[in-house]
Motif scaffolding. Structure first.
Motif, PDB file in Angstrom:
ATOM      1  N   LEU A  62      42.208  45.547  46.179  1.00  0.00           N
ATOM      2  CA  LEU A  62      40.876  44.950  46.279  1.00  0.00           C
ATOM      3  C   LEU A  62      40.802  43.666  45.459  1.00  0.00           C
ATOM      4  CD1 LEU A  62      37.874  44.941  47.045  1.00  0.00           C
ATOM      5  CD2 LEU A  62      37.461  46.359  45.018  1.00  0.00           C
ATOM      6  N   SER A  63      41.328  43.685  44.246  1.00  0.00           N
ATOM      7  CA  SER A  63      41.285  42.485  43.411  1.00  0.00           C
ATOM      8  C   SER A  63      42.072  41.347  44.052  1.00  0.00           C
ATOM      9  CB  SER A  63      41.835  42.792  42.018  1.00  0.00           C
ATOM     10  OG  SER A  63      40.913  43.573  41.292  1.00  0.00           O
ATOM     11  N   ARG A  64      43.187  41.659  44.692  1.00  0.00           N
ATOM     12  CA  ARG A  64      43.943  40.613  45.399  1.00  0.00           C
ATOM     13  C   ARG A  64      43.120  40.072  46.559  1.00  0.00           C
ATOM     14  NH1 ARG A  64      48.208  44.380  44.759  1.00  0.00           N
ATOM     15  NH2 ARG A  64      48.034  45.001  46.934  1.00  0.00           N
ATOM     16  N   ALA A  65      42.504  40.967  47.330  1.00  0.00           N
ATOM     17  CA  ALA A  65      41.731  40.538  48.494  1.00  0.00           C
ATOM     18  C   ALA A  65      40.529  39.705  48.089  1.00  0.00           C
ATOM     19  CB  ALA A  65      41.270  41.760  49.289  1.00  0.00           C
ATOM     20  N   MET A  66      39.931  39.998  46.930  1.00  0.00           N
ATOM     21  CA  MET A  66      38.790  39.230  46.454  1.00  0.00           C
ATOM     22  C   MET A  66      39.140  37.766  46.241  1.00  0.00           C
ATOM     23  SD  MET A  66      36.970  41.824  43.718  1.00  0.00           S
ATOM     24  CE  MET A  66      36.307  40.433  42.798  1.00  0.00           C
ATOM     25  N   ARG A  67      40.431  37.473  46.079  1.00  0.00           N
ATOM     26  CA  ARG A  67      40.876  36.111  45.828  1.00  0.00           C
ATOM     27  C   ARG A  67      41.582  35.477  47.012  1.00  0.00           C
ATOM     28  NH1 ARG A  67      40.272  39.137  41.499  1.00  0.00           N
ATOM     29  NH2 ARG A  67      39.748  38.149  39.505  1.00  0.00           N
ATOM     30  N   PHE A 139      41.508  29.109  39.814  1.00  0.00           N
ATOM     31  CA  PHE A 139      40.278  29.720  40.297  1.00  0.00           C
ATOM     32  C   PHE A 139      40.239  29.691  41.817  1.00  0.00           C
ATOM     33  CE2 PHE A 139      39.254  28.034  36.137  1.00  0.00           C
ATOM     34  CZ  PHE A 139      38.470  29.017  35.559  1.00  0.00           C
ATOM     35  N   ALA A 140      39.617  30.710  42.405  1.00  0.00           N
ATOM     36  CA  ALA A 140      39.299  30.732  43.830  1.00  0.00           C
ATOM     37  C   ALA A 140      37.825  30.395  44.019  1.00  0.00           C
ATOM     38  CB  ALA A 140      39.613  32.108  44.424  1.00  0.00           C
ATOM     39  N   LYS A 141      37.423  30.106  45.234  1.00  0.00           N
ATOM     40  CA  LYS A 141      36.085  29.675  45.650  1.00  0.00           C
ATOM     41  C   LYS A 141      35.920  28.173  45.418  1.00  0.00           C
ATOM     42  CE  LYS A 141      32.663  32.273  46.259  1.00  0.00           C
ATOM     43  NZ  LYS A 141      31.476  33.174  46.264  1.00  0.00           N
ATOM     44  N   LEU A 223      32.933  30.338  40.331  1.00  0.00           N
ATOM     45  CA  LEU A 223      34.370  30.430  40.584  1.00  0.00           C
ATOM     46  C   LEU A 223      34.916  31.785  40.143  1.00  0.00           C
ATOM     47  CD1 LEU A 223      35.698  26.880  39.558  1.00  0.00           C
ATOM     48  CD2 LEU A 223      34.975  27.716  41.812  1.00  0.00           C
ATOM     49  N   VAL A 224      36.000  32.213  40.789  1.00  0.00           N
ATOM     50  CA  VAL A 224      36.638  33.494  40.494  1.00  0.00           C
ATOM     51  C   VAL A 224      38.014  33.223  39.865  1.00  0.00           C
ATOM     52  CG1 VAL A 224      37.523  35.660  41.436  1.00  0.00           C
ATOM     53  CG2 VAL A 224      35.432  34.635  42.389  1.00  0.00           C
ATOM     54  N   PRO A 225      38.224  33.530  38.590  1.00  0.00           N
ATOM     55  CA  PRO A 225      39.523  33.268  37.975  1.00  0.00           C
ATOM     56  C   PRO A 225      40.633  34.103  38.604  1.00  0.00           C
ATOM     57  CG  PRO A 225      38.127  34.545  36.506  1.00  0.00           C
ATOM     58  CD  PRO A 225      37.269  34.135  37.646  1.00  0.00           C
ATOM     59  N   VAL A 226      41.796  33.470  38.770  1.00  0.00           N
ATOM     60  CA  VAL A 226      42.946  34.112  39.402  1.00  0.00           C
ATOM     61  C   VAL A 226      44.015  34.457  38.371  1.00  0.00           C
ATOM     62  CG1 VAL A 226      44.811  33.813  41.089  1.00  0.00           C
ATOM     63  CG2 VAL A 226      42.500  32.929  41.575  1.00  0.00           C
ATOM     64  N   ALA A 227      44.333  33.520  37.481  1.00  0.00           N
ATOM     65  CA  ALA A 227      45.350  33.736  36.458  1.00  0.00           C
ATOM     66  C   ALA A 227      45.292  32.606  35.451  1.00  0.00           C
ATOM     67  CB  ALA A 227      46.751  33.810  37.079  1.00  0.00           C
ATOM     68  N   THR A 228      45.825  32.857  34.256  1.00  0.00           N
ATOM     69  CA  THR A 228      45.977  31.827  33.223  1.00  0.00           C
ATOM     70  C   THR A 228      47.461  31.694  32.932  1.00  0.00           C
ATOM     71  OG1 THR A 228      43.838  32.377  32.229  1.00  0.00           O
ATOM     72  CG2 THR A 228      45.381  31.105  30.896  1.00  0.00           C
ATOM     73  N   GLU A 229      48.005  30.511  33.183  1.00  0.00           N
ATOM     74  CA  GLU A 229      49.423  30.257  32.958  1.00  0.00           C
ATOM     75  C   GLU A 229      49.587  29.333  31.768  1.00  0.00           C
ATOM     76  OE1 GLU A 229      49.765  28.546  36.927  1.00  0.00           O
ATOM     77  OE2 GLU A 229      51.248  30.092  37.387  1.00  0.00           O
ATOM     78  N   ARG A 230      50.718  29.465  31.067  1.00  0.00           N
ATOM     79  CA  ARG A 230      51.021  28.565  29.970  1.00  0.00           C
ATOM     80  C   ARG A 230      52.180  27.660  30.374  1.00  0.00           C
ATOM     81  NH1 ARG A 230      52.834  29.881  23.686  1.00  0.00           N
ATOM     82  NH2 ARG A 230      53.156  27.687  23.117  1.00  0.00           N
ATOM     83  N   PHE A 231      52.019  26.359  30.131  1.00  0.00           N
ATOM     84  CA  PHE A 231      53.023  25.385  30.547  1.00  0.00           C
ATOM     85  C   PHE A 231      53.786  24.788  29.386  1.00  0.00           C
ATOM     86  CE2 PHE A 231      50.412  25.693  34.282  1.00  0.00           C
ATOM     87  CZ  PHE A 231      51.302  25.535  35.314  1.00  0.00           C
ATOM     88  N   SER A 232      53.357  24.991  28.182  1.00  0.00           N
ATOM     89  CA  SER A 232      54.122  24.528  27.024  1.00  0.00           C
ATOM     90  C   SER A 232      53.605  25.219  25.777  1.00  0.00           C
ATOM     91  CB  SER A 232      54.017  23.008  26.877  1.00  0.00           C
ATOM     92  OG  SER A 232      52.690  22.617  26.584  1.00  0.00           O
TER      93      SER A 232
END
Length: 232
Positions: A62-67, A139-141, A223-232
């Protein structure tokens, strides 16, 4: 002990005519991201309640489908806990359980693939700072033009900004410097917030509350947050 409050969403039925929003609520979803110590996400926990169901149940799908599902995503409305409490009560659920109790309904954990941080920007921090971190919150939306204008005003984005960002902001706290920029990504309804943290002090605790606070501001704008990634 969990330091961050849960995220709440109302899932609306397909709208037919002009009805009250509470009457349109099909389900209430509660979520919480699992995180590394550096605040990047490692997974997502969730639970859902419907007035016609048999209590709370957990579904990573469900959480995947929400995004990912455009039809479902269009009916997902981020809400504060007070909004979820009101909807839960109006739909016959009574008093919304405490967050400690809601967490006990998280059974179907959705893990995220993790990897060492990628490098985005210079390898070394500017003079006077001992560490540079870059985070990207996806974010989605979509955002309306008036919502972007509101964010620009709230974050005091300079007029004539030429970075290509929809809105930017900055914060100086106890010698640490944090800047962020919001931009549309991809060819679908998606946005990202890039947050650059320059640490002068040894208190990396500033990262979590700042990134979480900015994420919540964008949730409040739909907006619907999807993930937080770190780049450095």
């Amino acid at each position: 002990m969990n330091a961050h409050p849960l995220d709440y969403y109302l899932v609306l039925r397909p709208r037919h005519g002009d009805r009250e929003r509470t009457a349109d609520v099909e389900a209430i979803v509660v979520e919480e991201f699992a995180r590394h110590n550096d605040f990047s996400t490692t997974g997502l926990d969730s639970a859902r309640w419907t007035p016609s169901g048999v209590g709370w149940w957990s579904s990573a799908a469900l959480s995947r489908a929400m995004r990912l599902d455009p039809d479902l995503l269009a009916r997902v409305v981020p809400a504060p806990r007070s909004g979820a409490e009101s909807a839960y009560r109006s739909l016959g659920g009574g008093q919304l359980p405490t967050e400690a109790v809601l967490r006990t309904y998280f059974h179907d954990h959705q893990p995220f693939a993790t990897a060492a941080p990628l490098r985005l920007g210079p390898a070394h921090p500017p003079a006077g700072f001992h560490e540079r971190r870059v985070y990207r919150v996806l974010f989605a939306k979509d955002l309306r033009a008036d919502q972007v204008a509101e964010l620009r005003a709230s974050w005091r984005t300079p007029l004539g900004d030429t970075t290509g960002s929809a809105a930017t902001g900055h914060l100086d706290k106890d010698g640490d410097r944090i800047t962020w920029d919001l931009r549309r990504v991809g060819h679908t309804l998606a946005w990202c917030l890039d947050v650059t943290v320059l640490l002068r002090t040894g208190a990396a605790e500033v990262v979590g509350p700042t990134v979480s606070g900015l994420t919540n501001v964008l949730r409040q704008h739909g907006l619907v947050p999807v993930a937080t990634e770190r780049f450095s």
